[in-house]
Design a protein around this motif. Structure first.
Motif, PDB file in Angstrom:
ATOM      1  N   ARG A 148       0.826  -1.203   0.000  1.00 51.26           N
ATOM      2  CA  ARG A 148       0.000   0.000   0.000  1.00 51.26           C
ATOM      3  C   ARG A 148       0.865   1.260   0.000  1.00 51.26           C
ATOM      4  O   ARG A 148       1.958   1.275   0.550  1.00 51.26           O
ATOM      5  N   ASP A 149       0.307   2.293  -0.596  1.00 51.50           N
ATOM      6  CA  ASP A 149       0.886   3.620  -0.471  1.00 51.50           C
ATOM      7  C   ASP A 149       0.307   4.238   0.796  1.00 51.50           C
ATOM      8  O   ASP A 149      -0.885   4.539   0.865  1.00 51.50           O
ATOM      9  N   ASN A 150       1.140   4.412   1.803  1.00 54.21           N
ATOM     10  CA  ASN A 150       0.643   4.889   3.089  1.00 54.21           C
ATOM     11  C   ASN A 150       0.533   6.406   3.183  1.00 54.21           C
ATOM     12  O   ASN A 150       0.016   6.926   4.183  1.00 54.21           O
ATOM     13  N   ALA A 151       1.002   7.107   2.156  1.00 53.16           N
ATOM     14  CA  ALA A 151       0.985   8.573   2.214  1.00 53.16           C
ATOM     15  C   ALA A 151      -0.420   9.142   2.416  1.00 53.16           C
ATOM     16  O   ALA A 151      -0.601  10.064   3.230  1.00 53.16           O
ATOM     17  N   PRO A 152      -1.471   8.645   1.720  1.00 53.11           N
ATOM     18  CA  PRO A 152      -2.811   9.197   1.943  1.00 53.11           C
ATOM     19  C   PRO A 152      -3.307   9.006   3.372  1.00 53.11           C
ATOM     20  O   PRO A 152      -3.945   9.897   3.934  1.00 53.11           O
ATOM     21  N   LEU A 153      -3.019   7.860   3.986  1.00 54.00           N
ATOM     22  CA  LEU A 153      -3.447   7.640   5.359  1.00 54.00           C
ATOM     23  C   LEU A 153      -2.671   8.540   6.310  1.00 54.00           C
ATOM     24  O   LEU A 153      -3.251   9.124   7.239  1.00 54.00           O
ATOM     25  N   ASN A 154      -1.378   8.679   6.094  1.00 53.69           N
ATOM     26  CA  ASN A 154      -0.585   9.570   6.937  1.00 53.69           C
ATOM     27  C   ASN A 154      -1.130  10.995   6.875  1.00 53.69           C
ATOM     28  O   ASN A 154      -1.243  11.686   7.902  1.00 53.69           O
ATOM     29  N   ALA A 155      -1.479  11.447   5.673  1.00 60.67           N
ATOM     30  CA  ALA A 155      -2.016  12.799   5.508  1.00 60.67           C
ATOM     31  C   ALA A 155      -3.363  12.939   6.211  1.00 60.67           C
ATOM     32  O   ALA A 155      -3.656  13.975   6.828  1.00 60.67           O
ATOM     33  N   ALA A 156      -4.185  11.884   6.148  1.00 66.41           N
ATOM     34  CA  ALA A 156      -5.498  11.924   6.805  1.00 66.41           C
ATOM     35  C   ALA A 156      -5.354  11.995   8.321  1.00 66.41           C
ATOM     36  O   ALA A 156      -6.109  12.702   8.993  1.00 66.41           O
ATOM     37  N   LEU A 157      -4.398  11.275   8.880  1.00 68.69           N
ATOM     38  CA  LEU A 157      -4.164  11.320  10.324  1.00 68.69           C
ATOM     39  C   LEU A 157      -3.771  12.729  10.762  1.00 68.69           C
ATOM     40  O   LEU A 157      -4.263  13.240  11.784  1.00 68.69           O
ATOM     41  N   LEU A 158      -2.915  13.367   9.999  1.00 67.66           N
ATOM     42  CA  LEU A 158      -2.505  14.740  10.322  1.00 67.66           C
ATOM     43  C   LEU A 158      -3.684  15.702  10.222  1.00 67.66           C
ATOM     44  O   LEU A 158      -3.873  16.578  11.082  1.00 67.66           O
ATOM     45  N   ALA A 159      -4.501  15.502   9.195  1.00 69.83           N
ATOM     46  CA  ALA A 159      -5.676  16.368   9.027  1.00 69.83           C
ATOM     47  C   ALA A 159      -6.665  16.168  10.170  1.00 69.83           C
ATOM     48  O   ALA A 159      -7.304  17.121  10.641  1.00 69.83           O
ATOM     49  N   ASP A 160      -6.800  14.929  10.639  1.00 66.80           N
ATOM     50  CA  ASP A 160      -7.718  14.633  11.735  1.00 66.80           C
ATOM     51  C   ASP A 160      -7.273  15.337  13.024  1.00 66.80           C
ATOM     52  O   ASP A 160      -8.095  15.848  13.792  1.00 66.80           O
ATOM     53  N   ILE A 210      -7.876   9.011  16.596  1.00 62.94           N
ATOM     54  CA  ILE A 210      -7.758   9.231  15.156  1.00 62.94           C
ATOM     55  C   ILE A 210      -7.302   7.947  14.472  1.00 62.94           C
ATOM     56  O   ILE A 210      -6.700   7.078  15.076  1.00 62.94           O
ATOM     57  N   GLY A 211      -7.616   7.857  13.181  1.00 66.73           N
ATOM     58  CA  GLY A 211      -7.318   6.655  12.421  1.00 66.73           C
ATOM     59  C   GLY A 211      -8.575   5.850  12.184  1.00 66.73           C
ATOM     60  O   GLY A 211      -9.582   6.015  12.887  1.00 66.73           O
ATOM     61  N   PRO A 212      -8.582   4.964  11.191  1.00 66.34           N
ATOM     62  CA  PRO A 212      -9.779   4.198  10.835  1.00 66.34           C
ATOM     63  C   PRO A 212     -10.347   3.415  12.020  1.00 66.34           C
ATOM     64  O   PRO A 212      -9.659   2.608  12.643  1.00 66.34           O
ATOM     65  N   GLY A 213     -11.603   3.683  12.334  1.00 63.05           N
ATOM     66  CA  GLY A 213     -12.282   2.957  13.398  1.00 63.05           C
ATOM     67  C   GLY A 213     -11.965   3.421  14.803  1.00 63.05           C
ATOM     68  O   GLY A 213     -12.497   2.859  15.769  1.00 63.05           O
ATOM     69  N   ALA A 214     -11.138   4.445  14.959  1.00 63.40           N
ATOM     70  CA  ALA A 214     -10.736   4.869  16.300  1.00 63.40           C
ATOM     71  C   ALA A 214     -11.899   5.509  17.055  1.00 63.40           C
ATOM     72  O   ALA A 214     -12.695   6.249  16.490  1.00 63.40           O
ATOM     73  N   GLN A 250     -10.091   8.252   4.904  1.00 65.41           N
ATOM     74  CA  GLN A 250      -9.333   9.247   4.141  1.00 65.41           C
ATOM     75  C   GLN A 250     -10.268  10.202   3.399  1.00 65.41           C
ATOM     76  O   GLN A 250     -10.037  11.417   3.364  1.00 65.41           O
ATOM     77  N   ALA A 251     -11.361   9.657   2.833  1.00 69.47           N
ATOM     78  CA  ALA A 251     -12.324  10.503   2.131  1.00 69.47           C
ATOM     79  C   ALA A 251     -12.979  11.492   3.092  1.00 69.47           C
ATOM     80  O   ALA A 251     -13.227  12.654   2.742  1.00 69.47           O
ATOM     81  N   ALA A 252     -13.269  11.040   4.322  1.00 66.16           N
ATOM     82  CA  ALA A 252     -13.887  11.920   5.306  1.00 66.16           C
ATOM     83  C   ALA A 252     -12.976  13.079   5.658  1.00 66.16           C
ATOM     84  O   ALA A 252     -13.431  14.212   5.872  1.00 66.16           O
ATOM     85  N   MET A 253     -11.666  12.841   5.682  1.00 66.84           N
ATOM     86  CA  MET A 253     -10.723  13.913   6.003  1.00 66.84           C
ATOM     87  C   MET A 253     -10.566  14.896   4.843  1.00 66.84           C
ATOM     88  O   MET A 253     -10.114  16.027   5.036  1.00 66.84           O
ATOM     89  N   ASP A 254     -10.952  14.455   3.640  1.00 71.08           N
ATOM     90  CA  ASP A 254     -10.889  15.339   2.467  1.00 71.08           C
ATOM     91  C   ASP A 254     -12.150  16.177   2.308  1.00 71.08           C
ATOM     92  O   ASP A 254     -12.189  17.108   1.513  1.00 71.08           O
TER      93      ASP A 254
END
Length: 388
Positions: free
Chosen positions: A39-51, A273-277, A300-304
């Motif tokens: 997986r490309d983890n960059a989108p999840l990392n960005a979503a965590l920061l946005a959260d 934060i993070g999926p399901g947290a 990730q979509a929710a953070m966008d």
């Protein structure tokens, strides 16, 4: 005297970060996890920061964070720079107390002196190591991707870098004898970790083990035998100087107790934060329950998208009271009857309270209620019967 609120950041303020990926999903696992693959983890990392930034917008009055916990999943699969960036962003958004506990859950196969030093440089100061067993046959049964030799090596290497560390073990496995568990537990205690989390195997319906049990391929250990092993666990750990400070957690000193988990048990606030947290936040004097989207793509979509109008669901006073009792009873600190009385007009079941005290299952010290060692075997039932 009771505090102004019976819950909230006065009782602790932490951050939980859920990393949902694992290289292998264990057959007993009922957590929100997904295969790591390539997986490309960059989108999840960005979503965590946005959260984190979203939470800052709704929590202007909170104190600095007293703990950060990277859980999963297998957060030791995260890169050290990504871990460091999250800690740095949390510090900028909320502040992090000097000496705050910062825990990373890790898989033994991810342990090396190089990785440990990188995590330490990123800001981690406590490691929770999921060795699960020191028996090779048991490790194969549990679907683990390491053997007992690697488990031992990973503990030894971790202690070279982190004084504050914990190891997880799973017991009450089908067919496990008292002697084999005593030997394994004693062996684990001799490894020198100052904290142990010891969990009885629970077979959940939706797991691979659940399907095998449904077919009759696995026969769970009977409840009475599990209780015997639990009592044996307390005896062995007490003798080695790691008494239980919570139903499943043992520490050699107060300094090694999980500060982050104590925030849960005390009724403090935590950001999830993070999926399901999950999280619990105090906003304008009200207790808010948060729950992030389960699937990484949805999260990730929710953070966008635009932030929701409310950070979560407001809990009723009765829900709060029941949580305080259930979580408080798990730890050696117990719960305070005065806090419950301040929170809700619905009283604790005084008849049950008296009966449990007479039976030696709870202790009363003024308004403080704690479980006895015998009571810990019935923690869930006692909490349910005491609750208003």
């Amino acid at each position: 005297m009771a505090k102004a609120l019976s819950f909230g950041p006065d009782y602790g303020f932490g951050l939980y970060i859920h990393w949902p990926y694992c290289t292998r999903i264990c057959p007993y696992c009922d957590f929100n996890v997904y295969a790591a693959k390539d997986r490309d983890n960059a989108p999840l990392n960005a979503a965590l920061l946005a959260d984190l930034e979203r939470h800052r917008a709704v929590l202007p009055e909170h104190p600095p964070l007293g703990s950060i916990y990277f859980g999963g999943g297998t957060p030791s699969l995260m890169s050290a720079p990504a871990i460091g960036k999250l800690i740095e962003t949390a510090d900028r958004a909320f502040g992090v107390e000097t000496g705050a506990e910062i825990t990373l859950e890790a898989n033994p196969v991810d342990i090396s002196l190089e990785a440990l030093e990188a995590w330490k440089a990123a800001g981690v100061n406590r490691l929770s190591l999921g060795i699960q067993s020191l028996d090779d046959e048991a490790l194969r049964f549990l679907g683990r991707d390491h053997d007992s030799a690697k488990a031992r090596q990973s503990v030894a290497e971790t202690l070279q870098v982190f004084d504050n560390m914990s190891i997880d073990l799973i017991y009450a496995r089908p067919g496990q004898s008292a002697l084999s568990w005593k030997t394994e537990l004693t062996d684990a205690l001799n490894l020198g970790a100052p904290h142990l989390s010891l969990y009885e195997l629970t077979i959940e319906e939706r797991t691979a083990f659940g399907q095998r049990a449904k077919r009759g391929d696995i026969v769970p250990m009977p409840d009475d035998d599990q209780a015997d092993l639990y009592e044996l666990t307390q005896e062995v750990c007490n003798a080695k100087g790691l008494p239980a400070y919570e139903v499943s957690n043992h520490a050699s000193l107060e300094a090694y107790m999980s500060h982050h988990n104590l925030t849960y048990w005390r009724g403090g606030d935590w950001i999830g934060i993070g999926p399901g947290a999950h999280g619990r936040l105090t906003v304008d004097g009200e207790r808010i329950a948060t729950h992030a989207a389960l699937r990484p793509g949805d999260y990730q979509a929710a953070m966008d998208s635009a932030p929701p109008q409310s950070p979560g669901v407001m809990l009723s006073k009765l829900q709060n009271a029941r949580e305080l009792i259930a979580l408080g009873l798990r730890s050696h600190e117990g719960f305070d009857l005065e806090r419950i009385a301040v929170l809700t007009d619905h009283p604790v079941n005084r008849t049950a309270l008296s009966e449990f005290e007479t039976a030696g299952l709870i202790r009363r010290n003024g308004e403080l209620v704690t479980l006895t060692p015998e009571g810990r075997l019935l923690a869930d039932r006692i909490a349910a019967e005491l609750s208003p």
